[in-house]
Design an enzyme around this catalytic site. Structure first.
Site, PDB file in Angstrom:
ATOM      1  NE  ARG A 240      -4.344  -1.280   0.232  1.00 50.37           N
ATOM      2  CZ  ARG A 240      -4.559  -2.349  -0.542  1.00 50.37           C
ATOM      3  NH1 ARG A 240      -3.654  -2.746  -1.405  1.00 50.37           N
ATOM      4  NH2 ARG A 240      -5.698  -3.016  -0.456  1.00 50.37           N
ATOM      5  CD  GLU A 269      -3.006   2.931  -5.290  1.00 48.45           C
ATOM      6  OE1 GLU A 269      -3.978   2.171  -5.459  1.00 48.45           O
ATOM      7  OE2 GLU A 269      -1.919   2.545  -4.861  1.00 48.45           O
ATOM      8  CG  HIS A 287      -3.291  -1.075  -6.624  1.00 45.93           C
ATOM      9  ND1 HIS A 287      -3.648  -0.397  -5.473  1.00 45.93           N
ATOM     10  CD2 HIS A 287      -3.370  -2.390  -6.294  1.00 45.93           C
ATOM     11  CE1 HIS A 287      -3.924  -1.270  -4.514  1.00 45.93           C
ATOM     12  NE2 HIS A 287      -3.764  -2.487  -5.004  1.00 45.93           N
TER      13      HIS A 287
HETATM   14  C1  DGY Z   1      -5.819  -6.193  -2.412  1.00 49.02           C
HETATM   15  O1  DGY Z   1      -6.426  -7.251  -2.528  1.00 49.02           O
HETATM   16  O2  DGY Z   1      -5.689  -5.633  -1.322  1.00 49.02           O
HETATM   17  C2  DGY Z   1      -5.255  -5.601  -3.637  1.00 49.02           C
HETATM   18  O3  DGY Z   1      -4.492  -4.484  -3.368  1.00 49.02           O
HETATM   19  C3  DGY Z   1      -6.341  -5.261  -4.641  1.00 49.02           C
HETATM   20  O4  DGY Z   1      -7.339  -4.555  -4.043  1.00 49.02           O
END
Ligand code: DGY
Length: 321
Positions: A240, A269, A287
């Site tokens: 993240r 994002e 992402h």
């Molecule tokens: C997650 O599963 O957390 C990925 O980042 C996609 O949302």
């Protein structure tokens, strides 16, 4: 026949997943796949029994406060749940689930792609070729970092961290890690445990983040932390963006403290960070860590398995609140 539960599905999911939802539930789909505003999210949740969101929908405490009593479950189509205020959901009696395991392979692949592209100047080379600007070759040209024999440092040795470690071993790397709990010997597979983040950082020629965002980890990659890495380290983030102080990352990339970074996630994002985008030594993806056909189907099915359990009156397998 009893009425099927009504489920708000906030984003376009794979055909197989939407078909299963249509068979077993009364789904409300988002036909043009736009991102709901906060007010739209609240409004659309008013007459549903459950919601199947992605990380793009933020269930902050005020959104959760506005959810109707009939809404039983937020069955996320993601492993990360930092977009949901879990305490607020729990206090309101709303079950929250996620989709662990099924995206570990796909995300680990993207982490390795980020590492290799950063180490071997993938972004720079790709842009040069596309611009028709390749007009020179010499043994001194585009020299990068070879990862063989280097130390691969992982923060967050959960499922994704462990699969990524396995892949890094395939490149002849020595795995070091920090995790809240030390893994047992079998799970460790020879990886070297460090009982603090600071202790790990000095041993990470490549640092890869695989931990969730929590109040403890939010913004933890600061200038002080980057300074603890070996000179010319490579930084990889597929977890993240909120884990990282992006100004500190930009400074570490500009100064040469970091050789390069490979990133799939950003503080903002969609969009990303123009200051990072301006740097040659950054490889960037939008992402897409879990974005493979197989994994998307598996994530959707896992979210539906959780819905099925809740509406059958059972404990869902992946309950996080
Ligand atoms: C997650 O599963 O957390 C990925 O980042 C996609 O949302």
């Amino acid at each position: 026949m009893s009425k099927k539960p009504v489920i708000l599905v906030t984003r376009r999911l794979s055909d197989e997943v939407q078909q299963r939802l249509s068979n077993d539930y009364e789904p409300i789909f988002n036909s043009d796949d736009h991102v709901f505003s906060k007010s739209e999210l609240i409004e659309k949740c008013q007459n549903v029994d459950g919601v199947l969101p992605c990380h793009s929908e933020v269930f902050s405490s005020d959104v959760i406060a506005a959810l109707p009593a009939r809404l039983k479950v937020i069955a996320n189509h993601s492993v990360g749940v930092d977009h949901v205020d879990l305490v607020a959901a729990k206090d309101k009696g709303i079950i929250v689930t996620n989709t662990p395991d099924v995206l570990s392979d796909a995300t680990a692949e993207i982490a390795i792609l980020c590492m290799l592209a950063a180490a071997r100047r993938g972004s720079e080379g790709d842009r040069m070729m596309r611009a028709g600007a390749w007009d020179f070759w010499s043994p001194a040209f585009m020299v990068g970092v070879q990862v063989t024999g280097k130390r691969f440092g992982i923060i967050g040795m959960g499922r994704v961290g462990q699969v990524t470690a396995e892949r890094a071993r395939g490149f002849g790397m020595e795995v070091h890690y920090h995790n809240r709990r030390r893994l047992d010997k079998v799970e460790e597979k020879g990886a070297i445990f460090h009982d603090s983040v600071d202790g790990l950082l000095g041993h990470a020629d490549v640092l890869s983040l695989h931990c969730p965002v929590t109040p403890d980890t939010s913004g933890f990659m600061t200038t002080e932390k980057f300074d603890l890495l070996p000179d010319s380290a490579i930084f990889v983030n597929t977890a993240r963006g909120a884990l990282v102080d992006e100004e500190a990352l930009v400074a570490a990339l500009r100064s040469g403290k970091l050789f390069a970074a490979g990133l799939d996630v950003y503080r903002d994002e969609p969009g990303g960070n123009p200051e990072l985008a301006a740097l040659d030594n950054v490889f960037m993806l939008p992402h897409i860590g879990s974005a493979t056909r197989d994994t998307r189907i598996a994530m959707g099915f896992r979210a539906i398995d959780n819905l099925d359990a809740v509406f059958a009156g059972h404990e869902p397998k992946d309950r996080v609140a």
